[in-house]
Design a protein around this motif. Structure first.
Motif, short mmCIF file in Angstrom:
data_model
loop_
_atom_site.label_atom_id
_atom_site.label_comp_id
_atom_site.label_asym_id
_atom_site.label_seq_id
_atom_site.Cartn_x
_atom_site.Cartn_y
_atom_site.Cartn_z
N LEU A 118 0.95 -1.31 -0.01
CA LEU A 118 0.04 -0.01 -0.14
C LEU A 118 0.76 1.37 -0.03
O LEU A 118 0.70 2.30 -0.64
CB LEU A 118 -0.84 0.01 1.24
CG LEU A 118 -2.07 0.94 1.32
CD1 LEU A 118 -2.81 0.85 0.03
CD2 LEU A 118 -3.03 0.79 2.42
N ARG A 119 1.91 1.18 0.86
CA ARG A 119 2.82 2.29 0.92
C ARG A 119 3.52 2.69 -0.46
O ARG A 119 3.65 3.86 -1.02
CB ARG A 119 3.82 2.27 1.97
CG ARG A 119 3.29 2.11 3.19
CD ARG A 119 4.56 2.03 4.33
NE ARG A 119 3.98 2.16 5.86
CZ ARG A 119 3.64 3.24 6.33
NH1 ARG A 119 3.76 4.57 5.82
NH2 ARG A 119 3.28 3.35 7.58
N LEU A 120 3.89 1.45 -1.12
CA LEU A 120 4.75 1.66 -2.48
C LEU A 120 3.68 2.08 -3.52
O LEU A 120 4.19 2.88 -4.39
CB LEU A 120 5.36 0.32 -2.74
CG LEU A 120 6.24 -0.11 -1.80
CD1 LEU A 120 6.67 -1.62 -2.29
CD2 LEU A 120 7.66 0.70 -2.35
N SER A 121 2.44 1.60 -3.42
CA SER A 121 1.24 2.05 -4.43
C SER A 121 1.03 3.58 -4.34
O SER A 121 0.87 4.20 -5.40
CB SER A 121 0.05 1.29 -4.21
OG SER A 121 -0.76 1.37 -5.17
N ALA A 172 -2.47 -1.67 -6.61
CA ALA A 172 -2.24 -1.67 -8.06
C ALA A 172 -0.94 -1.07 -8.53
O ALA A 172 0.03 -1.73 -9.48
CB ALA A 172 -3.25 -1.50 -8.91
N ALA A 173 -0.63 0.33 -7.82
CA ALA A 173 0.66 0.77 -8.32
C ALA A 173 1.82 0.36 -7.70
O ALA A 173 3.00 0.90 -7.91
CB ALA A 173 0.37 2.19 -8.09
N CYS A 174 1.78 -0.63 -6.95
CA CYS A 174 3.03 -1.11 -6.21
C CYS A 174 3.81 -1.82 -7.56
O CYS A 174 3.38 -2.72 -8.17
CB CYS A 174 2.74 -2.29 -5.29
SG CYS A 174 4.21 -3.12 -4.72
N ASP A 181 1.74 -10.53 -5.81
CA ASP A 181 1.08 -12.01 -5.63
C ASP A 181 0.97 -12.44 -4.53
O ASP A 181 -0.07 -13.24 -4.30
CB ASP A 181 2.12 -12.75 -6.51
CG ASP A 181 2.13 -12.81 -8.00
OD1 ASP A 181 1.14 -12.19 -8.57
OD2 ASP A 181 3.11 -12.87 -8.78
N ILE A 182 1.72 -12.06 -3.48
CA ILE A 182 1.69 -12.75 -2.09
C ILE A 182 0.44 -12.01 -1.64
O ILE A 182 -0.34 -12.77 -0.96
CB ILE A 182 2.94 -12.27 -1.34
CG1 ILE A 182 4.11 -13.01 -1.86
CG2 ILE A 182 2.58 -12.39 0.20
CD1 ILE A 182 5.32 -12.51 -1.20
N CYS A 183 0.07 -10.68 -1.92
CA CYS A 183 -0.83 -9.71 -1.34
C CYS A 183 -2.23 -10.47 -1.83
O CYS A 183 -3.20 -10.66 -1.08
CB CYS A 183 -0.77 -8.49 -1.45
SG CYS A 183 0.55 -7.76 -0.72
#
Length: 244
Positions: A118-121, A172-174, A181-183
Motif C-alpha cells: 500500500l505504501r509503495l502503491s 495496484a501501483a506497487c 502476488d503474495i498480497c
C-alpha cells in the motif's frame, strides 16, 4: 510420378497439422472450461455456498456444471494450489477448514506485506491509478452486498468480485509484482474467513470503512491509509473470534 509423391506428402502433412490443430482446440476448450469452473467454484466457496470442511464430490460437480470429471478435477486442483481446497488422496477434495491459528497467521502476514504494498502503491501511483481507485470505490459503494437466500444471509457474488477489485486497485501501483502476488493470495484466504462470519457482519458499516480508506489513499497519506487498513482487517478477525 514425382508430383504424385509430392501431393501425397503434402496431403499427409496436412492431415498431421489438422490433427494437431484439432487436438489443440480440444485442449484449449477443456482449459477454458476448467478456468470457468474454477471461477464459479471460487466464488461459491468465498460466498459461503459450501461450508468449511465440506466434501466436494467431483462426479456431482461435473453433473452440476455439465462438464467432464477431468475438467472439475483440474479446477479443484487449481483451487487447492490457492489454499481454498484441500486435496486428500483417500478422500478426494474438500473445502478448507477454519482455524484461529491460521487466521492469526494470515492477518499477521497481511499486515506485513499489504501495508508495504500500500505504501509503495501510494508512492508510485499516477493520475490514472487515482482515477481507477475512485472508479473502483464508486462501483463498490453502489453495489448491494447482502441478500437472503433460503432464509440465510449471504454475500452477493457480484459484490464479492467488486470488493476484491477495489482492494486490489488500492495496491495496484506497487511496482513489486512478487509482493503483489503474495498480497492477492493472502487476501483470498482472509476473505474466506471474513465470509464465514457473514451473519454477524450485516450491521457493519463497510461502506464507511472503504470510503475512509479510499480517501486516505487518494490524499497520499500513507500512514493514515495503513492505519485504516489495519483496523479494517482486524475488525474482521475480531468479529470471527467473538462469534466462534
Amino acid at each position: 510420378m514425382f508430383f504424385g509423391r509430392c501431393q501425397c506428402k503434402i496431403f499427409l502433412i496436412y492431415i498431421y497439422i489438422k490433427k494437431g490443430v484439432d487436438f489443440m482446440a480440444r485442449r484449449n476448450g477443456s482449459s477454458t472450461l476448467s478456468e470457468n469452473v474454477t471461477k464459479i467454484l471460487w466464488a461459491d466457496i468465498m460466498a459461503g455456498k459450501y461450508e468449511p470442511g465440506s466434501l466436494l464430490t467431483v462426479s456431482e460437480l461435473a453433473k452440476s456444471f455439465t462438464v467432464s470429471v477431468a475438467v472439475v478435477r483440474e479446477a479443484l486442483t487449481r483451487l487447492a494450489s490457492q489454499g481454498l481446497v484441500l486435496q486428500n488422496p483417500n478422500h478426494g477434495f474438500s473445502v478448507k477448514n477454519v482455524s484461529e491459528v491460521e487466521l492469526n497467521n494470515i492477518i499477521e502476514a497481511r499486515l506485513i506485506n499489504e501495508s508495504k504494498a500500500l505504501r509503495l502503491s501510494i508512492a508510485h501511483g499516477d493520475l490514472t491509478w487515482e482515477a481507477d481507485v475512485i472508479a473502483a470505490y464508486h462501483k463498490l459503494s453502489q453495489t448491494i452486498e447482502y441478500e437472503d437466500e433460503n432464509e440465510k444471509l449471504t454475500i452477493r457474488k457480484e459484490w464479492l468480485e467488486i470488493h476484491r477489485q477495489f482492494h486490489y486497485q488500492l495496491i495496484a501501483a506497487c511496482p513489486n509484482t512478487i509482493l503483489l502476488d503474495i498480497c492477492r493470495r493472502l487476501w483470498d484466504l482472509s476473505e474466506f474467513y471474513r465470509n464465514c462470519s457473514v451473519p454477524q457482519q450485516s450491521a457493519r458499516n463497510g461502506r464507511a470503512e472503504h470510503k475512509a480508506l479510499s480517501d486516505a489513499v487518494l490524499s497520499r497519506d500513507a500512514n493514515r491509509a495503513v492505519e485504516l487498513f489495519r483496523e479494517h482487517i482486524q475488525f474482521t478477525a475480531d468479529i470471527i473470534f467473538d462469534n466462534r
